[in-house]
Write a protein that holds these residues in place. Structure first.
Motif, mmCIF file in Angstrom:
data_model
loop_
_atom_site.group_PDB
_atom_site.id
_atom_site.type_symbol
_atom_site.label_atom_id
_atom_site.label_comp_id
_atom_site.label_asym_id
_atom_site.label_seq_id
_atom_site.Cartn_x
_atom_site.Cartn_y
_atom_site.Cartn_z
ATOM 1 N N SER A 148 0.821 -1.218 0.000
ATOM 2 C CA SER A 148 0.000 0.000 0.000
ATOM 3 C C SER A 148 0.852 1.264 0.000
ATOM 4 C CB SER A 148 -0.968 -0.001 1.185
ATOM 5 O OG SER A 148 -0.246 0.029 2.380
ATOM 6 N N LYS A 199 -2.506 0.732 -4.640
ATOM 7 C CA LYS A 199 -3.137 -0.592 -4.631
ATOM 8 C C LYS A 199 -4.392 -0.658 -5.496
ATOM 9 C CE LYS A 199 -2.611 -3.976 -1.191
ATOM 10 N NZ LYS A 199 -2.488 -4.496 0.184
ATOM 11 N N GLY A 253 1.382 -5.221 -3.762
ATOM 12 C CA GLY A 253 0.481 -4.128 -4.125
ATOM 13 C C GLY A 253 -0.270 -4.423 -5.401
ATOM 14 N N SER A 254 -0.413 -3.391 -6.235
ATOM 15 C CA SER A 254 -1.204 -3.563 -7.463
ATOM 16 C C SER A 254 -0.452 -4.325 -8.551
ATOM 17 C CB SER A 254 -1.654 -2.199 -7.983
ATOM 18 O OG SER A 254 -0.530 -1.402 -8.266
ATOM 19 N N HIS A 260 -1.919 -8.008 -6.444
ATOM 20 C CA HIS A 260 -3.279 -8.282 -5.981
ATOM 21 C C HIS A 260 -4.357 -8.162 -7.052
ATOM 22 C CE1 HIS A 260 -2.440 -8.961 -1.774
ATOM 23 N NE2 HIS A 260 -1.589 -7.944 -1.803
ATOM 24 N N ASP A 314 -7.299 -7.083 -1.841
ATOM 25 C CA ASP A 314 -6.223 -7.737 -1.105
ATOM 26 C C ASP A 314 -6.542 -9.218 -0.949
ATOM 27 O OD1 ASP A 314 -4.330 -8.585 0.826
ATOM 28 O OD2 ASP A 314 -4.107 -6.518 1.487
#
Ligand code: ATP
Ligand code: IPE
Length: 260
Positions: A10, A15, A47-48, A51, A208
């Motif tokens: 994060s 995210k 993070g992105s 996830h 998440d």
């Protein structure tokens, strides 16, 4: 003595948006770590970079259909890419480091990390080249594959290197009684124990797949012990990580007393 640090997904990424790297924040955090002049070991989240696709293809559930296989490979690629960016930040700050992809050197067994051969990691660390592990897709003896979170790796490295202090860097000031992003009246909890954790509400974070803040606190409690502090701190506030590392009092949450 060593400090084990997790840079949470994060704080190093946005995210909510696929593959968005927070370059300035990471470079500032790497400089704060370098300037503290402490011996550290760093783990980072996905993070992105992890996830978003992991959730879309339910990778945390293991192999269910072969449509997931390409996504599993894609996520492994993306988190390696993220890790190169983090290591680039460390190198620029003057910290020798190398990315060590968990999916390429460990396996899991029903979601539990099996890391039998740790020789390379220990040898790198003793040479002064920091091995940087990160949340990854890892093959699983029972489920085909699964997600190994940065928090699981923290517990593993905590056992291997016996750090004096453990720090989780996130995008909130610490643990609150409820999600501070949804409830402006949420109250920060300076010290958390097994007993007080039961009173915390968690809105599971955006996309998440690894459990959100309560799961993080549980692993922080497991890592906390008689003489080991385990602290959650906000990495978006300039200087806070540095202050914590050099031993100053900062706004944060400390996990104490182990997990009952
Ligand atoms: P991760 O495991 O993604 O590395 P992270 O370590 O940075 O990422 P998250 O798991 O995303 O951290 O957890 C932090 C997020 O949890 C915060 O952004 C916050 O919005 C959310 N959250 C939900 N409930 C709480 C709570 N009670 N106290 C603090 N944060 C909470
Ligand atoms: C998740 O790792 C790994 C993947 C989704 C591939 P983490 O759970 O440690 O990542 P963050 O810190 O929550 O983003």
């Amino acid at each position: 003595m060593m400090i084990l640090i997790k840079l949470g997904g994060s704080v190093i990424t946005d995210k909510r948006r696929y593959r968005t790297f927070n370059e300035e924040t990471v470079s500032r955090l790497c400089n704060e770590i370098a300037e503290s002049d402490r011996s550290v070991l760093i783990v980072h989240g996905a993070g992105s970079f992890g996830h978003v696709l992991a959730k879309r293809y339910a990778l945390q559930d293991g192999l269910i259909d072969y449509g997931q296989v390409a996504a599993a490979a894609r996520v492994q690629h993306d988190v390696r890419d993220l890790s190169s960016k983090v290591v680039d930040g460390l190198l620029k700050a003057g910290i020798p480091a190398v990315s060590v992809p968990p999916g390429s050197c460990f396996v899991m067994d029903g979601g539990r990390l099996v890391a039998e051969d740790t020789e390379a990691i220990r040898a790198l660390a003793s040479l002064g080249i920091m091995p940087v592990l990160f949340g990854d897709v890892v093959t699983d003896r029972k489920k085909g594959f699964g997600i190994c979170s940065g928090d699981q790796l923290m517990e593993f490295l905590g056992g291997l290197f016996k750090p004096e202090k453990v720090v989780f860097v996130s995008d909130v000031d610490g643990l609150y009684d409820k999600d501070p992003k949804e409830h402006p009246d949420a109250v920060l909890i300076a010290e958390v124990t097994s007993a007080t954790l039961a009173e915390v509400e968690s809105g599971i974070g955006v996309d998440d797949v690894t459990g959100g803040v309560v799961a993080k606190m549980e692993s922080m409690l497991r890592m906390s012990g008689d003489s080991r502090e385990c602290v959650l701190v906000n990495g978006n506030v300039p200087g806070r990580l540095h202050s914590l590392l050099v031993g100053e009092e900062v706004i944060s949450t400390t996990a104490k007393g182990g997990l009952a």
